[in-house]
Design a protein around this motif. Structure first.
Motif, short mmCIF file in Angstrom:
data_model
loop_
_atom_site.label_atom_id
_atom_site.label_comp_id
_atom_site.label_asym_id
_atom_site.label_seq_id
_atom_site.Cartn_x
_atom_site.Cartn_y
_atom_site.Cartn_z
N MET A 1 -41.60 9.34 27.68
CA MET A 1 -40.39 8.96 26.96
C MET A 1 -40.69 9.00 25.46
O MET A 1 -41.67 8.45 25.01
N GLN A 2 -39.79 9.62 24.71
CA GLN A 2 -39.97 9.69 23.28
C GLN A 2 -39.57 8.37 22.63
O GLN A 2 -38.83 7.58 23.19
N THR A 3 -40.08 8.14 21.43
CA THR A 3 -39.82 6.88 20.73
C THR A 3 -38.33 6.65 20.53
O THR A 3 -37.84 5.53 20.72
N THR A 4 -37.59 7.68 20.18
CA THR A 4 -36.14 7.50 19.98
C THR A 4 -35.45 7.12 21.28
O THR A 4 -34.50 6.34 21.28
N ASP A 5 -35.92 7.67 22.41
CA ASP A 5 -35.35 7.31 23.71
C ASP A 5 -35.62 5.84 24.03
O ASP A 5 -34.74 5.13 24.53
N VAL A 6 -36.81 5.38 23.74
CA VAL A 6 -37.18 3.99 24.00
C VAL A 6 -36.33 3.06 23.14
O VAL A 6 -35.83 2.04 23.61
N ALA A 58 -36.64 -5.45 30.42
CA ALA A 58 -36.71 -4.14 29.75
C ALA A 58 -37.61 -4.20 28.54
O ALA A 58 -38.35 -3.24 28.27
N ALA A 59 -37.59 -5.30 27.81
CA ALA A 59 -38.47 -5.44 26.65
C ALA A 59 -39.94 -5.36 27.08
O ALA A 59 -40.75 -4.74 26.39
N GLY A 60 -40.23 -5.98 28.22
CA GLY A 60 -41.60 -5.89 28.74
C GLY A 60 -41.98 -4.46 29.08
O GLY A 60 -43.09 -4.00 28.75
N VAL A 61 -41.09 -3.75 29.73
CA VAL A 61 -41.34 -2.35 30.07
C VAL A 61 -41.45 -1.51 28.80
O VAL A 61 -42.34 -0.64 28.69
N LEU A 62 -40.56 -1.77 27.86
CA LEU A 62 -40.59 -1.00 26.61
C LEU A 62 -41.88 -1.28 25.82
O LEU A 62 -42.43 -0.37 25.19
N ALA A 63 -42.37 -2.50 25.88
CA ALA A 63 -43.64 -2.81 25.22
C ALA A 63 -44.77 -2.03 25.87
O ALA A 63 -45.66 -1.51 25.17
N ALA A 64 -44.71 -1.93 27.19
CA ALA A 64 -45.75 -1.18 27.91
C ALA A 64 -45.69 0.31 27.60
O ALA A 64 -46.72 1.00 27.67
N THR A 65 -44.51 0.81 27.25
CA THR A 65 -44.38 2.23 26.92
C THR A 65 -44.65 2.51 25.45
O THR A 65 -44.56 3.66 25.02
N GLY A 66 -44.94 1.46 24.70
CA GLY A 66 -45.34 1.67 23.32
C GLY A 66 -44.26 1.50 22.27
O GLY A 66 -44.39 2.01 21.16
N LEU A 67 -43.22 0.78 22.59
CA LEU A 67 -42.17 0.54 21.60
C LEU A 67 -42.75 -0.19 20.39
O LEU A 67 -43.42 -1.21 20.54
#
Length: 152
Positions: A1-6, A58-67
């Motif tokens: 997932m790209q940063t803009t998508d996140v 979702a914030a937890g998932v987004l943190a794991a994806t590098g947001l």
């Protein structure tokens, strides 16, 4: 997932939480003001709470994806609505006891011994107090979600 998508996902969750809780808070506040508690207010409140839990997950998932939000306060604004909802539920539960204490009633059985019109009055006062607490909480959660939207 790209940063803009996140970031778009984070924006979407924050916006959903803001809208659902603003609607729930405003509708509930209007019903509280009119002394007209309706079951649909509770449905709206629960939908708003579910959205807040979804945003926190979702914030937890987004943190794991590098947001990497532009402001680290995003994490607080994304998670705090769940805490606000929890505290509001505790205050809502205390509402019944506050009303009973105010009327010098020991428990629900004491309410059952009152005449029917007084029983309805006690129940309406409890439900109205609960609705007011949850309305205020929903509006606070909507504000926090808007702050999350501005910090992601």
């Amino acid at each position: 997932m790209q940063t803009t998508d996140v970031i778009d996902v984070a924006h979407g969750f924050a916006l959903a939480v803001a809208i659902t809780n603003a609607v729930a808070g405003l509708v509930s506040a209007l019903l509280w003001w009119r002394v007209d508690p309706r079951p649909y207010a509770w449905i709206l409140i629960r939908i708003g709470q579910a959205a807040a839990v979804g945003q926190a997950a979702a914030a937890g998932v987004l943190a794991a994806t590098g947001l990497q939000p532009k402001d680290d306060l995003y994490w607080l604004y994304a998670l705090l609505p769940v805490a606000v909802g929890f505290v509001a539920e505790q205050l809502r539960l205390a509402s019944a006891q506050i009303v009973l204490d105010h009327r010098d009633l020991d428990d629900a059985q004491a309410v059952g011994r009152l005449p029917a019109d007084q029983q309805r009055s006690v129940v309406l006062q409890i439900v109205r107090r609960e609705l007011g607490v949850m309305s205020a909480a929903a509006l606070v959660i909507a504000f926090l979600a808007l702050r999350a939207l501005g910090t992601v």
